[in-house]
Design a protein around this motif. Structure first.
Motif, PDB file in Angstrom:
ATOM      1  N   VAL A 144       8.658  17.910  -7.872  1.00 36.49           N
ATOM      2  CA  VAL A 144       8.777  17.564  -6.451  1.00 36.49           C
ATOM      3  C   VAL A 144       8.849  18.867  -5.661  1.00 36.49           C
ATOM      4  O   VAL A 144       9.908  19.489  -5.538  1.00 36.49           O
ATOM      5  N   GLY A 145       7.697  19.284  -5.174  1.00 33.86           N
ATOM      6  CA  GLY A 145       7.637  20.547  -4.456  1.00 33.86           C
ATOM      7  C   GLY A 145       7.934  20.394  -2.980  1.00 33.86           C
ATOM      8  O   GLY A 145       8.305  19.323  -2.487  1.00 33.86           O
ATOM      9  N   ALA A 146       7.772  21.503  -2.272  1.00 29.90           N
ATOM     10  CA  ALA A 146       7.902  21.522  -0.817  1.00 29.90           C
ATOM     11  C   ALA A 146       6.620  22.110  -0.255  1.00 29.90           C
ATOM     12  O   ALA A 146       6.057  23.045  -0.835  1.00 29.90           O
ATOM     13  N   SER A 147       6.151  21.582   0.846  1.00 35.82           N
ATOM     14  CA  SER A 147       4.907  22.065   1.440  1.00 35.82           C
ATOM     15  C   SER A 147       5.200  23.242   2.371  1.00 35.82           C
ATOM     16  O   SER A 147       5.333  23.077   3.588  1.00 35.82           O
ATOM     17  N   PHE A 148       5.296  24.424   1.782  1.00 34.93           N
ATOM     18  CA  PHE A 148       5.537  25.617   2.588  1.00 34.93           C
ATOM     19  C   PHE A 148       4.303  25.960   3.432  1.00 34.93           C
ATOM     20  O   PHE A 148       4.417  26.558   4.501  1.00 34.93           O
ATOM     21  N   GLU A 149       3.144  25.559   2.947  1.00 31.10           N
ATOM     22  CA  GLU A 149       1.925  25.749   3.740  1.00 31.10           C
ATOM     23  C   GLU A 149       2.023  24.949   5.040  1.00 31.10           C
ATOM     24  O   GLU A 149       1.584  25.394   6.097  1.00 31.10           O
ATOM     25  N   ASN A 150       2.623  23.767   4.943  1.00 28.74           N
ATOM     26  CA  ASN A 150       2.842  22.951   6.136  1.00 28.74           C
ATOM     27  C   ASN A 150       3.757  23.666   7.130  1.00 28.74           C
ATOM     28  O   ASN A 150       3.532  23.611   8.346  1.00 28.74           O
ATOM     29  N   ASP A 151       4.790  24.356   6.610  1.00 25.50           N
ATOM     30  CA  ASP A 151       5.672  25.138   7.494  1.00 25.50           C
ATOM     31  C   ASP A 151       4.866  26.193   8.250  1.00 25.50           C
ATOM     32  O   ASP A 151       5.047  26.386   9.458  1.00 25.50           O
ATOM     33  N   GLY A 181       6.510  32.377   0.404  1.00 23.05           N
ATOM     34  CA  GLY A 181       5.941  33.226   1.446  1.00 23.05           C
ATOM     35  C   GLY A 181       4.417  33.224   1.432  1.00 23.05           C
ATOM     36  O   GLY A 181       3.770  33.201   2.486  1.00 23.05           O
ATOM     37  N   LEU A 182       3.831  33.238   0.244  1.00 25.26           N
ATOM     38  CA  LEU A 182       2.369  33.246   0.129  1.00 25.26           C
ATOM     39  C   LEU A 182       1.768  31.959   0.679  1.00 25.26           C
ATOM     40  O   LEU A 182       0.742  31.971   1.367  1.00 25.26           O
ATOM     41  N   ASP A 183       2.424  30.827   0.376  1.00 22.46           N
ATOM     42  CA  ASP A 183       1.935  29.545   0.887  1.00 22.46           C
ATOM     43  C   ASP A 183       2.100  29.455   2.411  1.00 22.46           C
ATOM     44  O   ASP A 183       1.241  28.917   3.118  1.00 22.46           O
ATOM     45  N   GLU A 184       3.218  29.962   2.913  1.00 22.41           N
ATOM     46  CA  GLU A 184       3.429  29.958   4.372  1.00 22.41           C
ATOM     47  C   GLU A 184       2.343  30.774   5.073  1.00 22.41           C
ATOM     48  O   GLU A 184       1.843  30.378   6.131  1.00 22.41           O
ATOM     49  N   LEU A 185       1.973  31.906   4.471  1.00 23.68           N
ATOM     50  CA  LEU A 185       0.931  32.745   5.058  1.00 23.68           C
ATOM     51  C   LEU A 185      -0.407  32.012   5.091  1.00 23.68           C
ATOM     52  O   LEU A 185      -1.159  32.122   6.067  1.00 23.68           O
ATOM     53  N   LYS A 186      -0.697  31.252   4.040  1.00 20.93           N
ATOM     54  CA  LYS A 186      -1.932  30.442   4.029  1.00 20.93           C
ATOM     55  C   LYS A 186      -1.937  29.486   5.217  1.00 20.93           C
ATOM     56  O   LYS A 186      -2.953  29.325   5.901  1.00 20.93           O
ATOM     57  N   GLY A 187      -0.791  28.824   5.445  1.00 17.67           N
ATOM     58  CA  GLY A 187      -0.694  27.892   6.558  1.00 17.67           C
ATOM     59  C   GLY A 187      -0.861  28.580   7.905  1.00 17.67           C
ATOM     60  O   GLY A 187      -1.551  28.077   8.796  1.00 17.67           O
ATOM     61  N   LEU A 188      -0.240  29.750   8.052  1.00 16.56           N
ATOM     62  CA  LEU A 188      -0.361  30.506   9.299  1.00 16.56           C
ATOM     63  C   LEU A 188      -1.818  30.876   9.574  1.00 16.56           C
ATOM     64  O   LEU A 188      -2.318  30.708  10.696  1.00 16.56           O
TER      65      LEU A 188
END
Length: 355
Positions: A144-151, A181-188
């Protein structure tokens, strides 16, 4: 008289039976669908439980477990940042006969062999939030992950709304190479074009989510960059001690896109008047990710209906510009180290962090 007494007795018996059935129906209605009829035991295991975020998260997980009467025993273990202890905790809970394990695998793939072994022994195992490698149904029951890309996308959309022509962005995250952090950057980068320039070294400025290191990093970035329009950080409260550095340089604190914390909300309220550029937008810090993981584990162990969601998506929480979905929150009567976005009541969070 005998018949009258018998009639009264039968009427009373029927009324009592109907009341019992009604009570049972109410109890069943109050039991969540993910809580099945089979009795089971559950353990929540942290790789590191020694900060306020983990303490609130642990209390949230325990509160969720208590909603299911089929769980007859609950246990908790803190790996204390020691990978070997975290592995030992996983194995020992299984050896005790615990039926379901919810695991925050801070050490990542290092704990995968232990998780896999326990899963193959017949336990329901649900790692969450931190990727440990492996696959559902092969190494564990469900991740059960978290969508950091969504953030990152949520932050990016807000940044575009307050800085439509582009600008200089400083992105701070935790340890070097961390997947969050890497996933958040993808979302940004999905949302923001080349007119938005990241002034930090790629992919992000490393802070280890530590307030002292964050202050050092921010000091260096302020000295290096004449203009910072927006700071993006995936742990807002760690910035509170560092943000006054802008005032010391004679600058307004810039706009901030981050995650929430009571200390940060109160800091904004205290400093907004003297810092005209200090806009604040937060997403929920994510303590409730544990609730979804617990629901999955309980459903699998008790024969309940698994949740429809498989990934936790943190909702937007505060926006000082629009006031939607809420204005910036602050509870000065409670510790700074709580998270008002959490479903756990603020007063209970205060107890959980021991203040």
């Amino acid at each position: 008289m005998k018949y009258a007494s018998l009639s009264k007795y039968l009427a009373l018996s029927v009324a009592t039976a109907l009341a019992a059935f009604a009570s049972a129906d109410i109890a069943r209605a109050d039991t969540p669908s993910w809580c099945g009829p089979k009795k089971a035991t559950l353990a929540l295991l942290d790789g590191y439980g020694g900060n306020s975020w983990r303490q609130v998260t642990t209390a949230s997980g325990k509160q969720t477990v208590e909603l299911c009467p089929s769980i007859t025993k609950y246990e908790y273990a803190d790996g204390q940042g020691d990978t070997l202890k975290a592995i030992s905790d996983i194995k020992s809970m299984a050896a005790k006969g615990i039926d379901a394990l919810v695991v925050f695998g801070d050490a990542g793939p290092a704990v995968l062999p232990a998780i896999t072994s326990v899963f193959k022994s017949g336990k329901a195992v649900v790692p969450y939030r931190v990727a440990v490698g492996g696959k559902d149904g092969q190494n564990y029951s469900k991740f059960v992950g978290a969508s950091f890309e969504n953030d990152g996308e949520t932050w990016g959309k807000w940044i575009k709304s307050v800085l439509p022509k582009g600008g200089n962005l400083l992105f701070l995250s935790g340890p070097a190479g961390n997947s969050q952090g890497l996933d958040e950057l993808k979302g940004l980068k999905k949302v923001l074009g080349p007119e938005y320039v990241f002034v930090n070294q790629e992919p992000f400025a490393v802070t280890n989510w530590d307030p002292a290191l964050t202050q050092k990093v921010l000091t260096a970035e302020i000295a290096k960059n004449q203009k910072i329009d927006v700071i993006i950080s995936d742990f807002g409260p760690s910035l509170v001690g560092a943000l006054p550095l802008f005032s010391k340089q004679g600058k307004s604190i810039p706009a901030l896109a981050t995650s929430d914390g009571n200390s940060l909300g109160c800091f904004w309220q205290e400093n907004k008047e003297s810092n005209p550029d200090f806009k604040l937008f937060t997403v929920a810090t994510g303590n409730d990710n544990v609730r979804l993981a617990v629901q999955w584990a309980v459903a699998l162990a008790t024969g309940g209906t698994p949740p429809t969601d498989q990934v936790f998506k943190a909702p937007a929480f505060e926006d000082s510009v629009s006031g939607s979905p809420s204005a910036v929150q602050c509870r000065k009567d409670l510790p700074g180290a709580i998270y008002l976005s959490s479903e756990l009541p603020a007063e209970e969070q205060a107890k959980a962090v021991g203040k």
